[in-house]
Scaffold this motif. Structure first.
Motif, PDB file in Angstrom:
ATOM      1  N   GLY A  68       0.771  -1.233  -0.023  1.00 57.55           N
ATOM      2  CA  GLY A  68      -0.019   0.035   0.105  1.00 57.55           C
ATOM      3  C   GLY A  68       0.842   1.273   0.058  1.00 57.55           C
ATOM      4  N   ALA A  69       2.197   1.204   0.422  1.00 59.10           N
ATOM      5  CA  ALA A  69       2.835   2.305   0.364  1.00 59.10           C
ATOM      6  C   ALA A  69       3.447   2.743  -1.032  1.00 59.10           C
ATOM      7  N   HIS A  70       3.576   1.811  -1.938  1.00 60.44           N
ATOM      8  CA  HIS A  70       4.046   2.058  -3.262  1.00 60.44           C
ATOM      9  C   HIS A  70       5.601   2.558  -3.050  1.00 60.44           C
ATOM     10  N   HIS A  71       6.285   2.276  -2.123  1.00 58.75           N
ATOM     11  CA  HIS A  71       7.593   2.511  -2.194  1.00 58.75           C
ATOM     12  C   HIS A  71       8.155   1.883  -0.788  1.00 58.75           C
ATOM     13  N   THR A  72       9.429   1.515  -0.749  1.00 56.23           N
ATOM     14  CA  THR A  72       9.963   0.642   0.122  1.00 56.23           C
ATOM     15  C   THR A  72      10.417   1.464   1.435  1.00 56.23           C
ATOM     16  N   HIS A  73      10.071   0.648   2.659  1.00 51.64           N
ATOM     17  CA  HIS A  73      10.461   1.131   3.897  1.00 51.64           C
ATOM     18  C   HIS A  73      11.501   0.388   4.453  1.00 51.64           C
ATOM     19  N   ASP A  74      12.465   0.936   5.300  1.00 52.87           N
ATOM     20  CA  ASP A  74      13.422   0.244   5.965  1.00 52.87           C
ATOM     21  C   ASP A  74      12.674   0.221   7.639  1.00 52.87           C
ATOM     22  N   TYR A  75      13.085  -0.641   8.281  1.00 51.79           N
ATOM     23  CA  TYR A  75      12.437  -0.900   9.597  1.00 51.79           C
ATOM     24  C   TYR A  75      13.630  -1.471  10.550  1.00 51.79           C
ATOM     25  N   VAL A  76      13.377  -0.669  11.905  1.00 49.57           N
ATOM     26  CA  VAL A  76      14.110  -1.147  12.921  1.00 49.57           C
ATOM     27  C   VAL A  76      13.210  -1.543  14.242  1.00 49.57           C
ATOM     28  N   GLY A  77      13.515  -1.891  15.160  1.00 46.87           N
ATOM     29  CA  GLY A  77      12.591  -2.476  16.207  1.00 46.87           C
ATOM     30  C   GLY A  77      11.968  -3.706  16.078  1.00 46.87           C
ATOM     31  N   ASN A  78      10.770  -3.563  16.078  1.00 46.56           N
ATOM     32  CA  ASN A  78       9.835  -4.858  15.860  1.00 46.56           C
ATOM     33  C   ASN A  78      10.110  -5.795  14.563  1.00 46.56           C
ATOM     34  N   LEU A  79      10.193  -7.039  14.797  1.00 53.05           N
ATOM     35  CA  LEU A  79      10.600  -7.927  13.687  1.00 53.05           C
ATOM     36  C   LEU A  79       9.315  -8.327  12.668  1.00 53.05           C
ATOM     37  N   SER A  80       8.364  -8.014  13.226  1.00 54.66           N
ATOM     38  CA  SER A  80       7.203  -8.576  12.299  1.00 54.66           C
ATOM     39  C   SER A  80       6.328  -7.548  11.570  1.00 54.66           C
ATOM     40  N   THR A  81       6.719  -6.396  11.698  1.00 55.69           N
ATOM     41  CA  THR A  81       5.814  -5.465  11.194  1.00 55.69           C
ATOM     42  C   THR A  81       5.453  -5.247   9.561  1.00 55.69           C
TER      43      THR A  81
END
Length: 348
Positions: free
Chosen positions: A104-117
């Motif tokens: 739904g974002a139509h672009h890629t996100h980097d994540y830190v913290g929660n491993l399941s998001t």
């Protein structure tokens, strides 16, 4: 022989032809200016290096200082180490803005913290998941990836949507990610409610007027110098994006229809607007090792064309109530704490 321009059944002479050529040249000039102007809705630029106005030398950015603390301010801080996404947890989802919608974002996100998001996360699933944070905080922090443009690959987008939406090239892994909570310069802070959603910046700033734009590009070693444009850093200084989140909560909701009205930014001087309460101020600083002269492009919606002003980030607080109480006590007492370790300040 007279050379004219045909219009319907009439032939127009040399004077009209000259005016028409001038009009075409003026239109082309306007188009070129639109390409180079940040926030333009014209043709996409080829990267900051080829678009003057999309980047700025950090030494040309004037420093801005935070407001000085008033008597009774909460002057402490809490920092935690959640890594720099070494596990490449990335997707094109946005569980805050577009829950339940894959890509739904139509672009890629980097994540830190929660491993399941991902798009299908719930409060319960987030609370049960693992985390990259050494102190055990299960909160999730995410922002768009930064790329060196070129090529056709999605560059780490597990959902395969990035290239189709105009986000191509090599994803730059963050060189470091700093996460910290601080106080309010005019008074004490209260705890964030668990599962509070916060948004900073505007993913559509290039086309919606930019009223919520809060992109803060900078360079390590140049404190207080932040810009809506990509910053060019001297050799040995890493490019940074500083992500400051709203810290005035309405005391009732963990989210709102526009994802903004339940938690807003302080007014000038740092105080919270009437009807809101200061909570710990979250700041995330992401640094990238970018060789001088290398163009970069922030992942974005297709129509935003990688405009640097579209920088944004999101946060869901999944701290336990007891850990949040520790954070608030540390900040209000003027101490400086790090994931369970307290650094004395000399205060009694």
């Amino acid at each position: 022989m007279e050379i004219g321009i045909m219009s319907g059944n009439r032939t127009r002479g040399p004077a009209f032809a000259a005016l028409s050529v001038l009009a075409v040249l003026a239109a082309l000039a306007a188009l070129c200016l639109g390409v180079l102007r940040p926030g333009s809705t014209g043709p996409a630029h080829a990267g900051p290096a080829s678009a003057p106005g999309w980047s700025v030398d950090i030494r040309e950015v004037a420093p801005v200082a935070d407001p000085p603390p008033a008597p009774g301010a909460s002057t402490g801080s809490w920092t935690e180490d959640c890594g720099r996404n070494e596990g490449h947890h990335r997707n094109a989802d946005n569980v805050v803005i577009s829950p339940g919608i894959s890509m739904g974002a139509h672009h890629t996100h980097d994540y830190v913290g929660n491993l399941s998001t991902d798009a299908f996360s719930t409060d319960d699933s987030l609370a049960a998941a693992g985390t990259t944070c050494t102190g055990g905080d299960r909160s999730t922090f995410f922002w768009p990836v930064l790329r060196v443009p070129g090529g056709e690959g999605g560059g780490g987008d597990a959902h395969g949507a990035a290239a189709a939406d105009g986000n191509t090239g090599t994803v730059l892994d963050p060189a470091s990610v700093s996460i910290g909570f601080s106080g309010n310069p005019t008074g004490q802070v209260v705890p964030m409610p668990r599962f509070l959603r916060l948004v900073t910046g505007d993913a559509q700033a290039a086309t919606d007027g930019g009223a919520h734009a809060r992109a803060e590009w900078g360079c390590e070693g140049f404190p207080g110098r932040l810009s809506l444009r990509y910053t060019r850093c001297p050799v040995g200084h890493r490019l940074t994006t500083t992500l400051d989140f709203p810290s005035c909560w309405d005391g009732l909701r963990t989210d709102s229809a526009d994802h903004r009205s339940h938690a807003v930014f302080p007014v000038a001087g740092g105080s919270c607007p009437p009807g809101t309460f200061p909570v710990p101020h979250l700041r995330v600083v992401v640094a990238y090792a970018v060789p001088p002269g290398t163009p970069v492009a922030l992942d974005s919606f297709p129509e935003q064309r990688h405009d640097p002003s579209t920088g944004h980030a999101l946060f869901i607080d999944v701290m336990s109530d007891s850990r949040m109480a520790e954070v608030v006590a540390c900040i209000n007492d003027g101490r400086h704490c790090r994931a369970g370790r307290t650094v004395p300040t000399g205060r009694p």
